[in-house]
Design a protein around this motif. Structure first.
Motif, PDB file in Angstrom:
ATOM      1  N   PRO A 121      39.775  19.475  53.224  1.00 48.74           N
ATOM      2  CA  PRO A 121      40.925  18.913  53.929  1.00 48.74           C
ATOM      3  C   PRO A 121      41.360  17.558  53.370  1.00 48.74           C
ATOM      4  O   PRO A 121      42.559  17.283  53.262  1.00 48.74           O
ATOM      5  N   LEU A 122      40.403  16.721  52.997  1.00 44.18           N
ATOM      6  CA  LEU A 122      40.746  15.415  52.435  1.00 44.18           C
ATOM      7  C   LEU A 122      41.442  15.573  51.091  1.00 44.18           C
ATOM      8  O   LEU A 122      42.441  14.891  50.810  1.00 44.18           O
ATOM      9  N   GLU A 123      40.929  16.472  50.250  1.00 46.52           N
ATOM     10  CA  GLU A 123      41.566  16.711  48.953  1.00 46.52           C
ATOM     11  C   GLU A 123      42.989  17.228  49.134  1.00 46.52           C
ATOM     12  O   GLU A 123      43.912  16.792  48.436  1.00 46.52           O
ATOM     13  N   ARG A 124      43.192  18.151  50.072  1.00 51.37           N
ATOM     14  CA  ARG A 124      44.536  18.672  50.317  1.00 51.37           C
ATOM     15  C   ARG A 124      45.465  17.571  50.806  1.00 51.37           C
ATOM     16  O   ARG A 124      46.628  17.500  50.399  1.00 51.37           O
ATOM     17  N   GLN A 125      44.937  16.706  51.664  1.00 47.47           N
ATOM     18  CA  GLN A 125      45.754  15.602  52.170  1.00 47.47           C
ATOM     19  C   GLN A 125      46.160  14.662  51.039  1.00 47.47           C
ATOM     20  O   GLN A 125      47.335  14.274  50.933  1.00 47.47           O
ATOM     21  N   GLN A 126      45.215  14.300  50.197  1.00 46.98           N
ATOM     22  CA  GLN A 126      45.503  13.381  49.096  1.00 46.98           C
ATOM     23  C   GLN A 126      46.493  14.001  48.108  1.00 46.98           C
ATOM     24  O   GLN A 126      47.435  13.343  47.653  1.00 46.98           O
ATOM     25  N   LYS A 127      46.281  15.258  47.772  1.00 47.09           N
ATOM     26  CA  LYS A 127      47.175  15.940  46.840  1.00 47.09           C
ATOM     27  C   LYS A 127      48.558  16.133  47.461  1.00 47.09           C
ATOM     28  O   LYS A 127      49.582  16.028  46.764  1.00 47.09           O
ATOM     29  N   SER A 128      48.618  16.392  48.753  1.00 45.00           N
ATOM     30  CA  SER A 128      49.903  16.539  49.430  1.00 45.00           C
ATOM     31  C   SER A 128      50.684  15.227  49.414  1.00 45.00           C
ATOM     32  O   SER A 128      51.911  15.226  49.258  1.00 45.00           O
ATOM     33  N   LEU A 129      49.989  14.108  49.561  1.00 45.21           N
ATOM     34  CA  LEU A 129      50.660  12.810  49.496  1.00 45.21           C
ATOM     35  C   LEU A 129      51.206  12.551  48.094  1.00 45.21           C
ATOM     36  O   LEU A 129      52.289  11.978  47.934  1.00 45.21           O
ATOM     37  N   SER A 130      50.476  12.983  47.072  1.00 46.81           N
ATOM     38  CA  SER A 130      50.975  12.848  45.698  1.00 46.81           C
ATOM     39  C   SER A 130      52.215  13.718  45.495  1.00 46.81           C
ATOM     40  O   SER A 130      53.179  13.306  44.838  1.00 46.81           O
ATOM     41  N   PRO A 176      53.354  23.858  56.896  1.00 48.60           N
ATOM     42  CA  PRO A 176      52.187  24.394  56.206  1.00 48.60           C
ATOM     43  C   PRO A 176      51.367  25.333  57.085  1.00 48.60           C
ATOM     44  O   PRO A 176      51.196  25.098  58.289  1.00 48.60           O
ATOM     45  N   ILE A 177      50.912  26.412  56.479  1.00 57.23           N
ATOM     46  CA  ILE A 177      49.963  27.304  57.125  1.00 57.23           C
ATOM     47  C   ILE A 177      48.775  27.471  56.192  1.00 57.23           C
ATOM     48  O   ILE A 177      48.864  27.209  54.993  1.00 57.23           O
ATOM     49  N   ARG A 178      47.652  27.869  56.769  1.00 55.48           N
ATOM     50  CA  ARG A 178      46.412  28.046  56.009  1.00 55.48           C
ATOM     51  C   ARG A 178      46.142  26.801  55.145  1.00 55.48           C
ATOM     52  O   ARG A 178      46.132  25.687  55.668  1.00 55.48           O
ATOM     53  N   SER A 179      45.930  26.974  53.859  1.00 50.30           N
ATOM     54  CA  SER A 179      45.553  25.838  53.004  1.00 50.30           C
ATOM     55  C   SER A 179      46.714  25.351  52.143  1.00 50.30           C
ATOM     56  O   SER A 179      46.507  24.733  51.097  1.00 50.30           O
ATOM     57  N   GLU A 180      47.957  25.589  52.586  1.00 47.93           N
ATOM     58  CA  GLU A 180      49.126  25.149  51.827  1.00 47.93           C
ATOM     59  C   GLU A 180      49.226  23.622  51.787  1.00 47.93           C
ATOM     60  O   GLU A 180      48.687  22.918  52.647  1.00 47.93           O
ATOM     61  N   ALA A 181      49.962  23.130  50.807  1.00 48.16           N
ATOM     62  CA  ALA A 181      50.296  21.707  50.764  1.00 48.16           C
ATOM     63  C   ALA A 181      51.104  21.337  52.003  1.00 48.16           C
ATOM     64  O   ALA A 181      51.946  22.114  52.468  1.00 48.16           O
ATOM     65  N   ASP A 182      50.832  20.167  52.539  1.00 50.91           N
ATOM     66  CA  ASP A 182      51.558  19.674  53.706  1.00 50.91           C
ATOM     67  C   ASP A 182      52.754  18.851  53.227  1.00 50.91           C
ATOM     68  O   ASP A 182      52.595  17.716  52.782  1.00 50.91           O
ATOM     69  N   ILE A 183      53.944  19.437  53.300  1.00 49.17           N
ATOM     70  CA  ILE A 183      55.135  18.730  52.804  1.00 49.17           C
ATOM     71  C   ILE A 183      55.953  18.123  53.943  1.00 49.17           C
ATOM     72  O   ILE A 183      57.104  17.731  53.725  1.00 49.17           O
ATOM     73  N   ARG A 184      55.371  17.996  55.124  1.00 48.10           N
ATOM     74  CA  ARG A 184      56.124  17.373  56.220  1.00 48.10           C
ATOM     75  C   ARG A 184      56.546  15.943  55.883  1.00 48.10           C
ATOM     76  O   ARG A 184      57.697  15.573  56.134  1.00 48.10           O
ATOM     77  N   LEU A 204      59.995  22.812  67.753  1.00 45.77           N
ATOM     78  CA  LEU A 204      59.494  23.947  66.988  1.00 45.77           C
ATOM     79  C   LEU A 204      58.768  24.910  67.919  1.00 45.77           C
ATOM     80  O   LEU A 204      58.058  24.498  68.834  1.00 45.77           O
ATOM     81  N   VAL A 205      58.956  26.194  67.663  1.00 49.32           N
ATOM     82  CA  VAL A 205      58.327  27.230  68.475  1.00 49.32           C
ATOM     83  C   VAL A 205      57.584  28.186  67.550  1.00 49.32           C
ATOM     84  O   VAL A 205      57.801  28.204  66.334  1.00 49.32           O
ATOM     85  N   LYS A 206      56.714  28.985  68.118  1.00 46.91           N
ATOM     86  CA  LYS A 206      56.038  30.021  67.328  1.00 46.91           C
ATOM     87  C   LYS A 206      57.077  31.064  66.927  1.00 46.91           C
ATOM     88  O   LYS A 206      57.821  31.562  67.769  1.00 46.91           O
ATOM     89  N   THR A 207      57.126  31.373  65.638  1.00 45.09           N
ATOM     90  CA  THR A 207      58.149  32.281  65.138  1.00 45.09           C
ATOM     91  C   THR A 207      57.549  33.536  64.498  1.00 45.09           C
ATOM     92  O   THR A 207      58.223  34.242  63.764  1.00 45.09           O
ATOM     93  N   GLY A 208      56.288  33.792  64.766  1.00 44.60           N
ATOM     94  CA  GLY A 208      55.670  35.014  64.287  1.00 44.60           C
ATOM     95  C   GLY A 208      55.001  34.867  62.937  1.00 44.60           C
ATOM     96  O   GLY A 208      55.312  33.958  62.159  1.00 44.60           O
ATOM     97  N   PHE A 209      54.069  35.750  62.669  1.00 43.65           N
ATOM     98  CA  PHE A 209      53.370  35.799  61.389  1.00 43.65           C
ATOM     99  C   PHE A 209      52.663  34.480  61.070  1.00 43.65           C
ATOM    100  O   PHE A 209      52.555  34.077  59.918  1.00 43.65           O
ATOM    101  N   GLY A 210      52.223  33.784  62.125  1.00 38.54           N
ATOM    102  CA  GLY A 210      51.479  32.548  61.945  1.00 38.54           C
ATOM    103  C   GLY A 210      52.313  31.327  61.636  1.00 38.54           C
ATOM    104  O   GLY A 210      51.776  30.287  61.266  1.00 38.54           O
TER     105      GLY A 210
END
Length: 205
Positions: free
Chosen positions: A24-33, A55-63, A98-104
């Motif tokens: 999770p930390l690596e994903r956070q750092q890479k997402s910030l980059s 983002p879902i699962r282990s995707e980059a967090d681009i929020r 935001l609401v749940k829109t299906g398929f996770g």
């Protein structure tokens, strides 16, 4: 020997497994980059409709990236899965719930306006150095992009991934539409110059 579809499935499994090994930390750092590179590197005029994604699962967090683009004048939309065949792009304003829109996934509700994006930030499982991509297997983005083309739109397609998701090559099938660029923690890398936005040619690969 695997056919093109089988090879894509093999690559998808391999690269998603590699992405899942990031902490999770690596994903956070890479997402910030990714945010840092995309916030200043993506070329667009104020008012441009840009599709992001939650983002879902282990995707980059681009929020954070989406908020940076909003600050530059972008009008944001999010993809919403209507069924197994169709996604639409609904307006994502500052105060949009935001609401749940299906398929996770989550996204704006049915009362949000549907807009056609000028630029798509596309999640993916695998990319290569020629701009080919492999999605998650459902073909939602392929069909959505095809519909935009049918409307006469020419959206800029920017894949978003981590460097560990790059493959040496991906077999291209006739229906595949290559990316204009890919955005990773190492930078914004262009494969071709999009005709619908200003382009400086920087970071071309």
């Amino acid at each position: 020997m695997l056919g093109d579809t089988g090879e894509k499935a093999r690559l998808r499994g391999e690269k998603l497994a590699a992405r899942d090994t990031l902490t999770p930390l690596e994903r956070q750092q890479k997402s910030l980059s990714i945010t840092e590179h995309g916030a200043t590197g993506l070329p667009f005029a104020p008012g441009t409709v840009i599709s992001g994604f939650m983002p879902i699962r282990s995707e980059a967090d681009i929020r954070p990236l989406m908020e940076a683009l909003r600050g530059r004048g972008a009008r944001l939309v999010l993809p919403v899965v209507l069924d197994r065949e169709t996604i639409v792009f609904r307006a994502f304003d500052v105060d949009t719930p935001l609401v749940k829109t299906g398929f996770g996934t989550t996204g704006p509700g049915e009362d949000a306006h549907v807009l056609d994006p000028d630029m798509l930030l596309v999640p993916l499982s695998v990319f290569d150095g020629q701009g080919q991509r492999v999605g998650y297997g459902a073909g939602h983005y392929d069909r959505a992009i095809a519909r935009l083309y049918e409307k006469g739109k020419n959206p800029v397609l920017v894949g978003v991934a981590f460097d560990c998701q790059e493959a040496a090559s991906i077999p291209a099938e006739p229906h595949d539409v290559p990316l204009h660029a890919v955005l990773t923690e190492s930078g914004l890398h262009w494969f071709s110059a999009p005709s619908s936005v200003p382009f400086s040619g920087q970071n071309a690969v």
